[in-house]
Design a protein around this motif. Sequence first.
Motif, short mmCIF file in Angstrom:
data_model
loop_
_atom_site.label_atom_id
_atom_site.label_comp_id
_atom_site.label_asym_id
_atom_site.label_seq_id
_atom_site.Cartn_x
_atom_site.Cartn_y
_atom_site.Cartn_z
N GLN A 1 36.62 36.89 45.17
CA GLN A 1 37.62 36.39 44.23
C GLN A 1 38.55 37.53 43.82
O GLN A 1 39.77 37.36 43.79
CB GLN A 1 36.93 35.80 43.00
CG GLN A 1 37.88 35.27 41.96
CD GLN A 1 37.16 34.75 40.73
OE1 GLN A 1 35.93 34.80 40.65
NE2 GLN A 1 37.91 34.24 39.78
N GLY A 2 37.99 38.69 43.54
CA GLY A 2 38.82 39.85 43.18
C GLY A 2 39.72 40.27 44.32
O GLY A 2 40.90 40.61 44.10
N GLU A 3 39.20 40.25 45.54
CA GLU A 3 40.00 40.64 46.71
C GLU A 3 41.16 39.67 46.94
O GLU A 3 42.29 40.08 47.20
CB GLU A 3 39.12 40.73 47.95
CG GLU A 3 38.13 41.88 47.93
CD GLU A 3 37.22 41.90 49.14
OE1 GLU A 3 37.52 41.19 50.13
OE2 GLU A 3 36.21 42.62 49.10
N LEU A 4 40.87 38.36 46.85
CA LEU A 4 41.92 37.37 47.05
C LEU A 4 42.98 37.46 45.95
O LEU A 4 44.18 37.33 46.22
CB LEU A 4 41.33 35.96 47.11
CG LEU A 4 40.59 35.61 48.40
CD1 LEU A 4 39.93 34.24 48.28
CD2 LEU A 4 41.51 35.65 49.59
N ASN A 5 42.57 37.68 44.71
CA ASN A 5 43.54 37.84 43.63
C ASN A 5 44.40 39.08 43.83
O ASN A 5 45.60 39.07 43.54
CB ASN A 5 42.83 37.90 42.27
CG ASN A 5 42.40 36.53 41.80
OD1 ASN A 5 43.07 35.54 42.05
ND2 ASN A 5 41.28 36.47 41.11
N ALA A 6 43.82 40.17 44.37
CA ALA A 6 44.60 41.38 44.65
C ALA A 6 45.62 41.12 45.75
O ALA A 6 46.78 41.56 45.67
CB ALA A 6 43.67 42.53 45.05
N ILE A 7 45.23 40.38 46.78
CA ILE A 7 46.15 40.05 47.88
C ILE A 7 47.29 39.19 47.36
O ILE A 7 48.46 39.45 47.66
CB ILE A 7 45.38 39.35 49.02
CG1 ILE A 7 44.43 40.33 49.71
CG2 ILE A 7 46.35 38.75 50.04
CD1 ILE A 7 43.46 39.67 50.67
N LEU A 8 46.97 38.16 46.58
CA LEU A 8 48.01 37.29 46.04
C LEU A 8 48.92 38.05 45.08
O LEU A 8 50.13 37.79 45.03
CB LEU A 8 47.38 36.08 45.35
CG LEU A 8 46.71 35.08 46.28
CD1 LEU A 8 46.02 33.98 45.49
CD2 LEU A 8 47.71 34.49 47.24
N GLY A 9 48.37 38.99 44.34
CA GLY A 9 49.21 39.83 43.47
C GLY A 9 50.18 40.67 44.28
O GLY A 9 51.35 40.84 43.89
N PHE A 10 49.73 41.19 45.40
CA PHE A 10 50.61 41.98 46.26
C PHE A 10 51.71 41.11 46.84
O PHE A 10 52.87 41.52 46.91
CB PHE A 10 49.79 42.64 47.38
CG PHE A 10 50.62 43.44 48.34
CD1 PHE A 10 51.21 44.62 47.94
CD2 PHE A 10 50.83 43.00 49.64
CE1 PHE A 10 51.99 45.37 48.81
CE2 PHE A 10 51.61 43.73 50.51
CZ PHE A 10 52.18 44.93 50.10
N VAL A 11 51.38 39.88 47.24
CA VAL A 11 52.38 38.97 47.79
C VAL A 11 53.41 38.62 46.72
O VAL A 11 54.61 38.56 46.98
CB VAL A 11 51.71 37.70 48.37
CG1 VAL A 11 52.73 36.64 48.72
CG2 VAL A 11 50.87 38.06 49.58
N GLU A 12 52.97 38.38 45.49
CA GLU A 12 53.91 38.11 44.39
C GLU A 12 54.80 39.32 44.14
O GLU A 12 55.99 39.18 43.85
CB GLU A 12 53.14 37.75 43.13
CG GLU A 12 52.54 36.37 43.16
CD GLU A 12 51.72 36.03 41.92
OE1 GLU A 12 51.61 36.90 41.02
OE2 GLU A 12 51.21 34.91 41.84
N GLN A 13 54.25 40.51 44.26
CA GLN A 13 55.03 41.74 44.08
C GLN A 13 56.10 41.85 45.17
O GLN A 13 57.22 42.27 44.91
CB GLN A 13 54.09 42.94 44.12
CG GLN A 13 54.73 44.24 43.74
CD GLN A 13 53.72 45.39 43.75
OE1 GLN A 13 52.61 45.26 44.28
NE2 GLN A 13 54.11 46.50 43.18
#
Length: 95
Positions: free
Chosen positions: A28-40
């Motif tokens: 869950q933490g890894e997927l949230n980090a990936i989605l945060g990078f995509v939003e960035q």
Amino acid sequence: MSVDQNTVRRVAKLARIAVNDEDVAAMQGELNAILGFVEQLGEVDVTGVEPMTSVIPMEMKKRQDVVTDGNKADDIVANAPATEDHFFVVPKVVE
């Protein structure tokens, strides 16, 4: 966007990945980090930037767009038991 544990399990099932219950929190933490990078990446201003295929400018190699038979008709039917004018001859099936 935030991913919850049920979404992690659903994504793992869709991807056919076996995920243990103790690994769900880490994923869950890894997927949230990936989605945060995509939003960035979505915040980056790319107006005036043309898409590129390479970091250095280069012209793509192109061939003539012509229709040919490949000049391999004899090779293709070479092992056929029966041929006629570069076509396979097969027994009639439908009357």
